[in-house]
Design a protein around this motif. Structure first.
Motif, PDB file in Angstrom:
ATOM      1  N   THR A 151       0.780  -1.202   0.004  1.00 54.91           N
ATOM      2  CA  THR A 151       0.034  -0.109  -0.090  1.00 54.91           C
ATOM      3  C   THR A 151       1.078   1.266   0.088  1.00 54.91           C
ATOM      4  N   SER A 152       1.826   1.269   0.672  1.00 53.49           N
ATOM      5  CA  SER A 152       2.718   2.340   0.854  1.00 53.49           C
ATOM      6  C   SER A 152       3.579   2.528  -0.534  1.00 53.49           C
ATOM      7  N   ALA A 153       3.822   1.450  -1.162  1.00 55.32           N
ATOM      8  CA  ALA A 153       4.896   1.543  -2.228  1.00 55.32           C
ATOM      9  C   ALA A 153       4.059   1.858  -3.622  1.00 55.32           C
ATOM     10  N   ARG A 154       2.742   2.390  -3.518  1.00 53.51           N
ATOM     11  CA  ARG A 154       1.960   2.752  -4.639  1.00 53.51           C
ATOM     12  C   ARG A 154       2.462   3.975  -5.302  1.00 53.51           C
ATOM     13  N   MET A 155       2.843   3.778  -6.703  1.00 50.08           N
ATOM     14  CA  MET A 155       3.126   5.239  -7.631  1.00 50.08           C
ATOM     15  C   MET A 155       2.557   5.150  -8.652  1.00 50.08           C
ATOM     16  N   ASP A 156       2.197   6.300  -9.179  1.00 49.70           N
ATOM     17  CA  ASP A 156       1.658   6.693 -10.553  1.00 49.70           C
ATOM     18  C   ASP A 156       2.384   6.082 -11.785  1.00 49.70           C
ATOM     19  N   GLY A 157       1.775   5.475 -12.570  1.00 48.65           N
ATOM     20  CA  GLY A 157       2.579   4.933 -13.740  1.00 48.65           C
ATOM     21  C   GLY A 157       3.272   3.674 -13.468  1.00 48.65           C
ATOM     22  N   MET A 158       3.536   3.120 -12.124  1.00 48.63           N
ATOM     23  CA  MET A 158       4.287   2.173 -11.935  1.00 48.63           C
ATOM     24  C   MET A 158       3.575   0.942 -11.235  1.00 48.63           C
ATOM     25  N   GLU A 159       3.945  -0.298 -11.332  1.00 51.58           N
ATOM     26  CA  GLU A 159       3.390  -1.464 -10.727  1.00 51.58           C
ATOM     27  C   GLU A 159       4.523  -2.066  -9.735  1.00 51.58           C
ATOM     28  N   VAL A 160       4.192  -2.157  -8.541  1.00 48.80           N
ATOM     29  CA  VAL A 160       4.890  -2.727  -7.398  1.00 48.80           C
ATOM     30  C   VAL A 160       4.427  -4.082  -7.195  1.00 48.80           C
ATOM     31  N   ALA A 161       5.301  -5.220  -7.000  1.00 42.53           N
ATOM     32  CA  ALA A 161       5.129  -6.343  -6.541  1.00 42.53           C
ATOM     33  C   ALA A 161       6.187  -6.837  -5.391  1.00 42.53           C
ATOM     34  N   LEU A 162       5.772  -7.792  -4.721  1.00 38.96           N
ATOM     35  CA  LEU A 162       6.737  -8.545  -3.914  1.00 38.96           C
ATOM     36  C   LEU A 162       6.848  -9.955  -3.983  1.00 38.96           C
ATOM     37  N   ILE A 163       8.105 -10.308  -4.423  1.00 38.68           N
ATOM     38  CA  ILE A 163       8.191 -11.877  -4.407  1.00 38.68           C
ATOM     39  C   ILE A 163       9.129 -12.149  -3.218  1.00 38.68           C
ATOM     40  N   LEU A 164       8.456 -13.359  -2.605  1.00 35.14           N
ATOM     41  CA  LEU A 164       8.901 -13.509  -1.321  1.00 35.14           C
ATOM     42  C   LEU A 164       8.959 -15.244  -1.108  1.00 35.14           C
ATOM     43  N   ARG A 165       9.907 -15.725  -0.584  1.00 32.17           N
ATOM     44  CA  ARG A 165      10.294 -17.121  -0.199  1.00 32.17           C
ATOM     45  C   ARG A 165       9.651 -16.992   1.616  1.00 32.17           C
ATOM     46  N   VAL A 166       8.519 -17.181   1.806  1.00 38.08           N
ATOM     47  CA  VAL A 166       8.106 -17.008   3.086  1.00 38.08           C
ATOM     48  C   VAL A 166       8.941 -17.799   4.167  1.00 38.08           C
ATOM     49  N   ALA A 167       9.103 -19.247   3.987  1.00 39.06           N
ATOM     50  CA  ALA A 167       9.579 -20.161   4.766  1.00 39.06           C
ATOM     51  C   ALA A 167      11.135 -20.637   4.179  1.00 39.06           C
ATOM     52  N   PRO A 168      12.145 -20.042   4.154  1.00 37.08           N
ATOM     53  CA  PRO A 168      13.099 -20.635   3.725  1.00 37.08           C
ATOM     54  C   PRO A 168      13.647 -21.790   4.571  1.00 37.08           C
ATOM     55  N   PRO A 169      14.159 -22.920   3.943  1.00 42.53           N
ATOM     56  CA  PRO A 169      14.964 -23.171   2.793  1.00 42.53           C
ATOM     57  C   PRO A 169      14.118 -23.660   1.836  1.00 42.53           C
TER      58      PRO A 169
END
Length: 709
Positions: A151-169
């Motif tokens: 929510t805080s990373a929203r910007m006009d003209g940009m798409e923000v995504a998070l790619i996460l490995r929640v429980a390594p390994p």
């Protein structure tokens, strides 16, 4: 830029004043000419001065009006700047200074608006970071933090995504996006990432280029505890501003901190509520769950508590070692999981004790079927280290709320029922009822009172002297634990020591032994009484516990107790199991200066070869041999040979259980070094023991002195 704009305004003001002056002079000249021609005015210098002064005043007024109007028009952007500054000071970043095309302050206002944009972005980022910190403090979990970051990373003209490995390994990845103010999760299949390295940002960046639309503008690592677990990416057609890049970097760093804190909190919670070996909940969590079930039982939700104690587990632990015992416990826990329902609670209380909470079973028959399944599952042979082991399960059952309405009461009753099942031969189960035999109830009471005695430090030590026959002196003793309870009265060691071993309370005895021994030696020193050493008893359960020797030596050092003043006495039974472990612990103690004695020699597993190889300093001949000295010639010959053999091996000999003068005389004639028994003295409290030794040395105890001389 500011000086250039200032000079421009100055030129404009001068130009305005010049125009007013020219207009005024022209008007004055025309007025004078017209007045003279028409009316014959200005015939004198005085008239001319009056008219000229009036016109000059009019000129000044007009010039001032023109200047004021010009200034107000030209400086209007600065007024807007002033208003916006006041709003910014109050935390309102919503207003900007309007920019006109012909505005001389256009570069200044544009730069000011950019500064407000940066301040607004910094404020928004700071607020987002503060919100994430609050979520961490509230233990809200990872999902709210991810939502706040996106929510805080929203910007006009940009798409923000998070790619996460929640429980390594684990290689399972999730990509998070914000769509219509909702966080959308999408699992990334293993096939898609099978050829990618997840150990560096480069691998995640390559993955992001295939998963996200648009040109990749930013790829920031999420690295909790310095281990890359994902990336925060921004894609779009335009490049990011420096403020936007900084905001993303701050959010990525804070997400990493949040993941670290959540992981550590989960770890601490797991350590506090789960058993580290089996993964089952521990005693504390079990009691909490049982309390919750009891609260629901008032609404008619009945259930049962099962206490499970493994049969013959000690044999496996003693013969194969702790590692094999641990693997067996893990296998038992897995069998319990597969036998019981997911809604049932399974706990490991410690050692080889498990407990189960069953809910939703109103009939005793249903609980009986569960117990039968558990017994059948556990009794099946278990292969550990290519060896097949057979253990059983003794189960005690207490129903709630029928048998009890408190955690302590139910636990006590299930424990009592379990001991009845074990007394019946094991590999079975028993329900609690009021007809439980007195012995079972007494054992539960002994355990309860013993725990309280340890907590309140009411266990006492009595000391029995050992007489050195070479000079009839008392310079050593054996410490024997005594317990007098307000409810049970005087409890014999033969009653409470087995209970302590079964419940692992025996490990808490060590602290009592060391503490009381240190107090005795201190009191003896103050009284001028010298003691070479004090003998302390150690059980097989204590010696089999990992690190016993180091913990024991640490206790001695903590009380400033010299190692050579302490002797550890063990019975032959400790060598029946894992001899290697026991010998290792004894050897550690002996190398540190602690004397080692073999107690009750001749009644168990010892052999002449064992006497030669074990790390022993002293051998104590059991009282059963000493008691035959009065009546059996064969017994006298046997004791004489035992003394000779032990002496030949270079070890001290102590004869226990000396009760008659005839026994004492025979042992003296057989060159026995030390004797111990009621003939010399019963075990006494510390003060009485010190007084006995002092009187012995001064000859005040005439009766005993006469006996031994």
């Amino acid at each position: 830029m500011a000086s250039r704009m200032g000079r421009r305004v100055e030129r404009q003001l001068l130009w305005a004043l010049a125009r007013v002056a020219v207009v005024s002079l022209v008007a004055l000249a025309l007025l004078l000419v017209g007045a003279r021609a028409e009316f014959g005015w200005v015939d004198s210098t005085r008239d001319f001065s009056i008219i000229a002064g009036a016109l000059l005043l009019v000129t000044v007024v007009l010039a001032a009006a023109v200047v004021r109007s010009t200034l107000r028009h030209r400086l209007r952007p600065l007024q807007h700047v002033h208003k916006v500054i006041h709003l910014v000071m109050r935390g309102n970043y919503s207003r900007r200074v309007p920019i006109a095309r012909a505005d001389d302050f256009q570069p200044l206002t544009r730069a000011f608006n950019d500064l407000v944009d940066q301040l607004a972005a910094a404020s928004e980022t700071s607020q987002a970071v503060a919100d994430i910190d609050r979520l961490m403090l509230s233990s809200a979990g990872l999902d709210p933090v991810i939502r706040k970051v996106l929510t805080s990373a929203r910007m006009d003209g940009m798409e923000v995504a998070l790619i996460l490995r929640v429980a390594p390994p684990s290689e399972r990845l999730t990509i998070f996006r914000l769509e219509k103010k909702q966080v959308k999760e999408e699992a990334v299949g293993l096939v898609e990432i099978s050829d990618q390295s997840l150990d560096s940002v480069a691998g995640y960046q390559h993955l992001a280029e295939g998963l996200c639309d648009g040109e990749l503008r930013e790829c920031l690592p999420i690295a909790p505890e310095s281990s890359v677990s994902g990336v925060l990416v921004a894609t779009g057609r335009r490049p990011l501003t420096s403020a936007e890049s900084k905001r993303l970097a701050d959010l990525a760093d804070r997400l990493a901190v949040a993941m670290t804190n959540i992981k550590r909190s989960e770890s601490l919670y797991h350590q506090a509520h789960f058993d580290g070996l089996t993964g089952l909940i521990n005693r504390r969590a079990f009691e909490d769950r049982l309390q919750e079930c009891l609260a629901r039982s008032w609404r008619g939700e009945e259930g049962a508590v099962l206490f499970i104690d493994l049969d013959h587990f000690k044999k496996v632990n003693d013969t194969e070692g702790h590692k094999a015992g641990d693997r067996l416990l893990v296998e038992i826990s897995e069998r319990l999981k597969t036998t019981l329902r997911e809604v049932d609670t399974i706990a490991r209380l410690g050692g080889d004790e498990f407990a189960v909470i069953i809910t939703g079973m109103e009939e005793e028959k249903a609980v009986t079927r569960v117990c039968e399944r558990i017994v059948a599952a556990i009794v099946k042979p278990i292969v550990v280290e290519r060896l097949e082991h057979a253990v059983g399960a003794s189960i005690g059952v207490a129903l709630f709320p029928e048998d009890g309405q408190s955690v302590d009461e139910l636990v006590m009753k299930a424990d009592s029922a379990m001991y009845r099942a074990k007394e019946s031969g094991g590999a079975g189960f028993a329900f609690f009822d009021d007809t439980l035999n007195a012995a079972s109830r007494h054992r539960v009471l002994v355990e309860s009172r013993l725990r309280k005695a340890l907590e309140q430090r009411t266990l006492e030590m009595h000391f029995q002297p050992k007489l050195r026959l070479s000079d009839n002196s008392v310079t050593s003793c054996e410490a024997l634990m005594r317990w007098t309870d307000a409810e049970l009265g005087e409890v014999e060691p033969s009653t409470f020591v087995p209970v302590a071993e079964e419940t692992n309370l025996i490990h808490e005895f060590t602290d009592v032994l060391v503490s009381k021994t240190a107090d005795l030696l201190l009191q003896a020193d103050r009284a001028g009484v010298h003691l070479d050493h004090v003998a302390l008893n150690a059980s097989a359960r204590q010696l089999m516990s990992e690190g016993f020797a180091s913990r024991f030596l640490g206790m001695l050092d903590q009380r400033n107790l010299p190692h050579h003043n302490v002797q550890i006495e063990v019975t032959e039974s400790v060598f029946a199991g894992d001899t290697k472990t026991v010998v290792g612990e004894l050897d550690t103690l002996r190398r540190a200066g602690v004397r080692i004695a073999l107690d009750d020699f001749g009644t168990g597993y010892s052999s002449l070869n064992m006497l030669r190889e074990l790390p022993l300093d002293v051998v104590k001949i059991d009282r059963s041999f000493v008691s035959e000295l009065d009546s059996s010639e064969q017994g006298r010959i046997l004791v004489r040979h035992l003394i000779s053999i032990v002496d030949a091996l270079g070890k001290e000999v102590v004869a226990e259980g000396v009760e008659t003068e005839k026994q004492l005389q025979y042992l003296r004639d057989a060159d026995c070094e030390y004797v111990q028994g009621f003939l010399i003295s019963k075990a006494k409290p510390a003060a009485d023991f010190i007084r006995l030794v002092a009187d012995w040395r001064t000859g005040h105890n005439g009766t005993l002195l006469k006996l031994v001389t």
